[in-house]
Design an enzyme around this catalytic site. Structure first.
Site, PDB file in Angstrom:
ATOM      1  N   HIS A 219      -4.101   3.182  -3.439  1.00  0.00           N
ATOM      2  CA  HIS A 219      -4.349   2.599  -1.950  1.00  0.00           C
ATOM      3  C   HIS A 219      -3.491   1.457  -1.886  1.00  0.00           C
ATOM      4  CE1 HIS A 219      -6.309   0.785   1.473  1.00  0.00           C
ATOM      5  NE2 HIS A 219      -6.150  -0.317   0.717  1.00  0.00           N
TER       6      HIS A 219
ATOM      7  N   HIS B 197     -29.176 -14.668  24.986  1.00  0.00           N
ATOM      8  CA  HIS B 197     -28.243 -14.488  26.021  1.00  0.00           C
ATOM      9  C   HIS B 197     -27.482 -15.900  26.278  1.00  0.00           C
ATOM     10  CE1 HIS B 197     -29.696 -10.721  26.246  1.00  0.00           C
ATOM     11  NE2 HIS B 197     -28.979 -10.331  27.306  1.00  0.00           N
TER      12      HIS B 197
ATOM     13  N   GLU C   9     -17.964  -3.863  24.669  1.00  0.00           N
ATOM     14  CA  GLU C   9     -17.387  -5.061  24.783  1.00  0.00           C
ATOM     15  C   GLU C   9     -15.962  -5.151  23.697  1.00  0.00           C
ATOM     16  OE1 GLU C   9     -20.486  -4.957  24.127  1.00  0.00           O
ATOM     17  OE2 GLU C   9     -21.476  -5.715  25.912  1.00  0.00           O
TER      18      GLU C   9
ATOM     19  N   GLY D   7     -11.089   4.596   7.240  1.00  0.00           N
ATOM     20  CA  GLY D   7     -11.570   2.970   7.568  1.00  0.00           C
ATOM     21  C   GLY D   7     -11.594   2.863   8.889  1.00  0.00           C
TER      22      GLY D   7
ATOM     23  N   HIS E 290       0.991  -1.192  -0.105  1.00  0.00           N
ATOM     24  CA  HIS E 290      -0.109   0.018   0.002  1.00  0.00           C
ATOM     25  C   HIS E 290       1.051   1.130  -0.006  1.00  0.00           C
ATOM     26  CE1 HIS E 290      -2.376  -3.318   1.722  1.00  0.00           C
ATOM     27  NE2 HIS E 290      -3.398  -2.777   1.180  1.00  0.00           N
TER      28      HIS E 290
END
Ligand code: TPP
Ligand code: MG
Length: 682
Positions: A280, A490, A428, A177, A50
């Site tokens: 890129h 769950h 999380e 990104g 890149h």
């Protein structure tokens, strides 16, 4: 840290080397073009990589590394160095060029020439532990930024504890990104909330991603977004070294985290590909590189950095020597106790661990506890947390359910970073990545809490912890249908198997309070591996009633209930299902069938054990049965494809847990019936 502008700062980015030669030092442009040339030439040679990002961000990186970043290539592990995180890991050549130019001994020109080749330290994306100077593995977008938040938390916490010997910044280069990934929102919100004012994000604001213009998919006002999260945010011309320097200089005194959106042109200097997605992620090609050399005024052959430019870069690499020496003085001036504590923390010493675990087990032998393993974990933590000051706990808004906060733990806050418990909020993924950052920073052993089912929400960060060999401990409670009424959303069923599939991750599922303490010990001792502790919501009896100094879980599995005579059946079980296995053993005994029960708190440790030890514990009973309230995947390694398995085959349901175990047939009766069927006795 020196924030002084260099005399060459005002030289325009497009200036030619002739101008540079006229100035007393090498011009900024020449320094930046050295990065650009190395990046485009290395990518060209590798026929892969890149070039666009390193060429676009060369000016920003040059300003950062030559004027602000506190680092010492001769001591990549200097505890008080600034951390630099290339969150946009695809731009790895930017980092490798910087490491070479500033003089990290391992990063030779030969390594740059072997970019992306087997055995080189110039892997496709930066890998922690593989390349000195790389602070964290990046590539999965968003992770670096979120990891950096953890590094910044670690810095603030350790500064609160050790004062002036911990005083550094965390700089991040993040791309479009990185900022589009969901994890970035969690990270940004947490950093803003905690007012991590030593965190500086340099956003490669180039308006381009792989598919083309960012406008195809995104219209977020990043300045407003960061401001809304409590950051200071500004936008600069990412090719104007003076503007970049002023923004970074201003960031030094910020009272909150800082975003500097640097407007850049991807592939800067490439005649036809600059500003386009085509720069890129592929080599520019010979013609384009020739054109770029002309446009940039870079006349040197591939991989050749003129001596004056290299020497200017190497000087930049030595800039922080005085700061390093000052730090050593400050370290030596610490009083003996503090010095010993600091050294011990930096060496990750755990002297107090074995004694603390022995005391926990002695207490459990004296007063057995028939409690949920999540409560057993809390009981263990009540001793471990005071014994091990490196431990920093937390939960993603399930503190009362995960039982990860001990009675004496203070919450960490912007007003008091000395707290050892982090309320991560319902984040999380951000939590798991921040934990990686804390572990990478050093001096901290992070542990967290959430429900096992939400391991899916932090899996990418857990995977990176495993890849990087970082000790982070995830307490994941409510580990099966045993959580009951909350129902199938769950109730994890495939999560144990999915976590066991991650290489280098230890997945523990202890069966009682004693095993829980032992698994905590193993997780803390695993210096180069992350761990998950899968713990129950429901109570389980304490099966081991005698004190045994040895850690039986260390072998991954052990016989918890022996057979009276030679066993016809071996029943292997984990966690809450070990009790079911022991009950099944009794039912079988009543039918004249001799069975043994093996508790398997950790598949990985069992499967890694020497073959003889593994064979001994697996045994040679003709019938093998696995019992786990989860899917079968992975169990054949223990019970073989002919083994019987009592567990789940699909999702759970909402009901009181005892009803669910009956409904899904995870019962002693079902285990006994499976054994009898295999023996042809039913
Ligand atoms: C989680 C994740 N998804 C997808 C990718 C593949 N990928 C690499 S770079 C990139 C986007 C490139 O755009 P940007 O981040 O703006 O970088 P730039 O092209 O400007 O250097 C993508 C989708 C990735 N590395 N990580
Ligand atoms: Mg971009």
């Amino acid at each position: 840290m020196s924030a002084n502008a260099s005399p060459t700062a005002a030289v325009a980015p497009n200036a030619r080397r002739e101008q540079a030669a006229a100035s007393p030092a090498v011009a900024h442009t020449a320094l930046a073009n050295a990065i650009r040339a190395l990046a485009m030439d290395a990518v060209e040679q590798a026929k892969s990589g890149h070039p666009g990002m390193p060429m676009g961000m060369a000016d920003v990186a040059t300003v950062l590394f030559t004027r602000f970043l506190k680092f010492d290539p001769a001591d990549a592990a200097w505890p008080d160095r600034d951390r630099f995180v290339l969150s946009a890991g695809h731009g790895s050549m930017l980092l490798y060029a910087l490491l070479y130019l500033t003089g990290y001994p391992a990063m030779t020109l030969d390594q740059i020439k072997r970019f992306r080749q087997l055995g080189s330290i110039t892997a496709g994306h930066p890998e922690y532990g593989h390349t000195p100077g790389v602070e964290t593995t990046t590539g999965p977008l968003g992770q670096g930024l979120a990891t950096a938040v953890g590094m910044a938390i670690a810095e603030r916490h350790l500064a609160a504890e050790f004062g002036g010997v911990v005083d550094h910044k965390t700089y991040v280069i993040a791309s479009d990104g990185d900022l589009m990934e969901g994890i970035s929102q969690e990270a940004i919100a947490l950093a803003g909330h905690l007012k991590l004012n030593k965190l500086v994000v340099l956003f490669d604001d180039n308006g381009i991603s792989i598919d083309g213009a960012l406008s195809l998919s995104d219209s977020v006002d990043q300045i407003k977004r960061f401001e809304a999260a409590g950051w200071t945010a500004s936008r600069v011309d990412g090719h104007d070294p003076q503007a970049i320097a002023s923004a970074i200089a201003k960031a030094q005194e910020s009272d909150r985290p800082v975003l500097i959106a640097c407007k850049t042109t991807i592939g800067f200097g490439a005649p036809s590909k600059a500003g386009k997605a085509s720069s890129h992620g592929s080599p520019l090609g010979a013609d384009e590189i020739k054109g770029a050399r002309e446009k940039l005024g870079w006349t040197h052959p591939p991989f050749e950095i003129p001596a004056d430019i290299l020497s200017a870069w190497r000087k930049a690499g030595e800039r922080s020597k005085p700061a390093h020496a000052d730090w050593t003085k400050r370290l030596n001036a610490l009083d003996a106790g503090k010095r010993a504590a600091f050294d011990s923390r930096m060496r990750n010493e755990l002297q107090a661990l074995a004694g603390a675990v022995a005391a926990i087990k002695q207490s459990l032998a004296a007063t057995p506890k028939d409690i949920a393993t999540r409560s057993a974990s809390e009981f263990a933590l009540e001793s471990l947390v005071p014994a091990l000051p490196a431990m920093i706990g937390g939960s993603a808004d399930l503190t009362g359910s995960n039982n990860t906060r001990t009675k004496t733990m203070k919450a960490m806050s912007a007003a008091d970073y000395s707290g050892r418990f982090i309320h991560y909020g319902v984040r999380e993924h951000g939590m798991a990545a921040a934990m990686n950052g804390m572990a990478l920073h050093g001096g901290i052993i992070p542990y967290s809490g959430t429900f096992l089912v939400f391991s899916d929400y932090c899996r990418p960060a857990i995977r990176l912890a495993a890849l990087m060999g970082q000790r982070v401990v995830h307490v994941m409670t409510h580990d099966s249908i045993g959580l009951g009424e909350d129902g199938p959303t769950h109730q994890p069923v495939e999560h144990l198997a999915a976590l066991r599939a991650i290489p280098n991750l230890l997945v523990f599922r202890p069966c009682d309070a004693v095993e829980t303490a032992e698994c905590w010990q193993l997780a803390l001792e695993a210096k180069n591996r992350p761990s998950v502790l899968a713990l129950t919501r429901q109570n389980v009896p304490q099966l081991s009633r005698d004190f045994l100094e040895r850690n039986r879980c260390a072998a991954g599995a052990y016989e918890i209930a022996a057979a009276d005579v030679k066993a016809e059946v071996s029943i292997f079980a984990t966690g809450s299902e070990v009790t079911i296995a022991v009950e099944a053993q009794k039912l079988l005994a009543a039918r004249g069938v001799s069975a043994r029960v093996v508790s398997v708190p950790c598949f990985e440790l069992l499967l890694e054990a020497p073959e003889a030890a593994r064979r001994a514990v697996i045994g040679d009973a003709p019938v093998k049965i696995g019992v786990e309230a989860a899917i079968r995947q992975g169990w054949d390694a223990i019970i073989g494809s002919d083994g019987a398995f009592v567990g789940m085959t699909g999702f759970g349901a909402s009901a009181p847990y005892k009803d669910l175990y009956k409904h899904f047939g995870v019962t002693p009766e079902a285990v006994a019936a499976a054994a009898l069927s295999k023996l042809g006795k039913n």
